[in-house]
Write an enzyme that holds these catalytic residues in place. Structure first.
Site, PDB file in Angstrom:
ATOM      1  N   SER A  14       0.841  -1.198   0.000  1.00 31.61           N
ATOM      2  CA  SER A  14       0.000   0.000   0.000  1.00 31.61           C
ATOM      3  C   SER A  14       0.882   1.257   0.000  1.00 31.61           C
ATOM      4  CB  SER A  14      -0.936  -0.058   1.205  1.00 31.61           C
ATOM      5  OG  SER A  14      -1.928   0.924   1.135  1.00 31.61           O
ATOM      6  N   ASP A  33      -8.859  -6.426  -4.612  1.00 34.92           N
ATOM      7  CA  ASP A  33      -8.448  -5.125  -4.071  1.00 34.92           C
ATOM      8  C   ASP A  33      -8.992  -4.032  -4.974  1.00 34.92           C
ATOM      9  OD1 ASP A  33      -7.217  -2.870  -3.073  1.00 34.92           O
ATOM     10  OD2 ASP A  33      -5.181  -3.672  -3.186  1.00 34.92           O
ATOM     11  N   ARG A  55     -11.765   5.968  10.077  1.00 32.53           N
ATOM     12  CA  ARG A  55     -11.349   4.574  10.139  1.00 32.53           C
ATOM     13  C   ARG A  55     -12.437   3.640   9.603  1.00 32.53           C
ATOM     14  NH1 ARG A  55      -6.686   1.716  10.140  1.00 32.53           N
ATOM     15  NH2 ARG A  55      -6.777  -0.077  11.514  1.00 32.53           N
ATOM     16  N   HIS A 106      -8.071  -5.038  -0.220  1.00 30.35           N
ATOM     17  CA  HIS A 106      -6.774  -4.407  -0.004  1.00 30.35           C
ATOM     18  C   HIS A 106      -6.045  -5.003   1.204  1.00 30.35           C
ATOM     19  CE1 HIS A 106      -3.806  -1.322  -0.542  1.00 30.35           C
ATOM     20  NE2 HIS A 106      -3.982  -0.847   0.668  1.00 30.35           N
ATOM     21  N   ASP A 107      -6.818  -5.434   2.185  1.00 32.81           N
ATOM     22  CA  ASP A 107      -6.230  -6.034   3.392  1.00 32.81           C
ATOM     23  C   ASP A 107      -5.433  -7.304   3.107  1.00 32.81           C
ATOM     24  OD1 ASP A 107      -6.773  -4.308   5.410  1.00 32.81           O
ATOM     25  OD2 ASP A 107      -8.518  -5.370   6.186  1.00 32.81           O
TER      26      ASP A 107
END
Lengths: 378, 378
Positions: A152, A318, A222, A351-352
């Site tokens: 990232s 992602d 968040r 994305h994680d």
């Protein structure tokens, strides 16, 4: 404590006693960088790996702090026998300048005023991070990193390292990144920033002096972040339309996905004590990242003098930094006949995925790092 | 004023003097529905079209209010010679119960307390809207709608109409909708709600009594909404990484996309005077919508008694309610051998496409409505 872990670790502090002239035109007269190391530096200092962190990451990449049950953020991938094998490599994790985990940042005291920097902390770009991380390299007596590695925003630092310090890294491992943000990416960051800055407890960034933190804004930022890190598919599989209890027909948490997001938001805003100004700075560093801009907006030109070999990794689900974005990096490297390996990993974790266990990802990553180790005699 | 417009229009109010027992278990003793009509109801009252609105829409579908330059929200598609041709059809637009444009909603006075309903306004579901809209149908003396038509949350009302009142509509036009929200959809709604409810000016929903509105939260909710209505592609084409002025390296608006989103958010929160409690209610109606739930969670079963012919339309770049979601509707109809036409329209405009000019969409829509008109002798 798991057996294949680097085990107990302690951060160190490196004080840089010279000014940093930031891209944004400011001067930071001196600064601290907090870092951790795992494994042993070999005799010719050729086995060092720098790991760059993402938005909310830090220097605590692997291992455990005394009394803490939770390992570093990349424990799955850094440790004895893991893709970044600490039996072979000397691994360095560093908290970026502007961070909030020990390195000088907005919550640090500005020596000129005796107050926290707060909103006066200069805007930091990925280029500035490379400059400051390069000071750490010198300090550790490392001529050339065996590899600089990151996912990232961390992957963006790797790209900038390869462009700005071509002879200082042998390999570049760029995971789940992009050569610059899209308008949609910037838009998500802007909503997060607006959430923080419009929180009445933000006080123009001087919340510490008011004895408060913009909890609501930080929690919202968040929540939104998490939402974009996960894939629609995974959210569907993980939560579906499952109810926490039963339909209550009110504005309490009803669906599991709501409960999860609210929990993540609150945890980040209260327990993790992440600094809101750092969050703003990190999102700006993302927005500004555009290495091609210095090279007539031509990424191929930007990569012309790159010397590092590249491993580029993307994940199918992602949607924040999709495989197409990684392919832009790969194409620009190939335009220059650079050495590049590319893997698009099947994953539903969005994305994680770059943080999570995945046998195929581990296999690709291990194979590449094994080659790096052999090259440097580690 | 454009020539192919219904021209000057005025809303009317229909007072329903009987209680509505909501799905959520509450009772609304009596209520107003504000509506507009365009075109002429024919002698056998067979040419009436009901248009259902989406999250932030209302009854002002087409035409102009005296002194207002801005037409209704679906001016492109409703008017003389347009897909919903007011020379042939009698068109009804209605502000949903719980809305904030004249129909009874959270900003109305609760007769029991003499204060605004605010957070005490019952949670309204799509099923409740069908019940209330059906009262309007009776009031207008219409036996059967020639078609019920809607996009997004409006399309969900169309689906519910077809299931709950199978004999009351001849055709159902469902545009850019889904048979229920995904976990990701719910998550976006939850972030928007949290933004509103955590605004200190929200006062637990009693902001009107405090003489304030939760502007910051409402603006954030709208920014996030807009972000999800547009496609990544379109945002890229529309804004790219274009700067408003030059890189300033601060937290002011720098990129055009930031400027656009902030403007949209502020406009919605201040100028449009959209009621925050209505926004919350509408997102909840979206979350709760799940017509299959009453039929063993089987959409095919839910459609078994449907009589209407269906036109289902989706847009390629709509990632909020993607074509796959429309195909779920189509498949469940086909499982029952129902009459359904489906068009996936090429568009880069994301979810917003259902509101915007597009020759192919117009062509498909016009052809279908022409068939409807011929069937009812309009």
């Amino acid at each position: 404590m798991k057996e294949n872990s680097v085990g107990l670790v302690k951060p160190k502090t490196f004080h840089v006693d010279e000014p940093l002239h930031t891209v944004s035109g400011s001067v930071i007269p001196a600064y601290d960088l907090v870092y951790e190391t795992y494994g042993q530096l070999n005799a010719d200092k050729s086995n060092a790996i720098l790991i760059c962190h993402a938005l909310s990451g830090n220097h605590h990449v692997a291992g455990y702090y005394d009394g803490d049950e939770k390992p570093g953020w990349w424990e799955h991938y850094v440790g004895p026998g893991k893709p970044i094998d600490t039996n072979r490599f000397f691994v360095v994790g560093v908290n970026n300048l502007g961070g909030c985990h020990g390195s000088t940042g907005p919550a640090s005291i500005n020596p000129e005023t005796g107050r926290p920097w707060g909103p006066d902390f200069p805007i930091i770009t990925v280029k500035d991070w490379v400059v400051s991380q390069d000071k750490l390299r010198e300090h550790l007596g490392i001529e050339q990193w065996a590899a600089v590695v990151g996912g990232s925003l961390g992957g963006m630092q790797v790209i900038q390292w390869a462009i700005d310090r071509p002879d200082r890294l042998r390999h570049a491992v760029v995971i789940a990144a992009a050569p610059r943000l899209s308008a949609q990416n910037i838009a998500f960051n802007e909503v997060a920033r607006t959430a923080i800055m419009s929180d009445p407890d933000f006080h123009g960034g001087r919340y510490l002096e008011h004895g408060v933190i913009p909890k609501r804004g930080l929690a919202l930022a968040r929540m939104l972040g998490h939402l974009t890190y996960l894939s629609d598919d995974l959210m569907g599989k993980k939560f579906g339309r499952e109810l926490r209890d039963r339909l209550k027909y009110n504005f309490d948490v009803e669906f599991q996905v709501e409960s999860y997001l609210r929990y993540q938001g609150e945890k980040f805003a209260t327990r993790s004590k992440f600094d809101a100004n750092t969050y703003l700075l990190m999102t700006k560093a993302l927005d500004y990242f555009d290495p091609a801009a210095e090279y007539d907006h031509d990424l191929s030109k930007a990569f012309a003098r790159v010397q590092a070999g590249f491993l580029v990794v993307s994940f199918t689900s992602d949607w924040r930094f999709s495989p197409e974005r990684s392919e832009e990096i790969v194409r620009a490297l190939l335009d220059n006949d650079k050495n590049v390996s590319y893997a698009e990993i099947e994953s539903q974790h969005g994305h994680d995925a770059f943080l999570l266990p995945n046998p195929f990802y581990e296999g690709v990553f291990s194979a590449y790092m094994d080659r790096v180790a052999r090259e440097v005699g580690a």
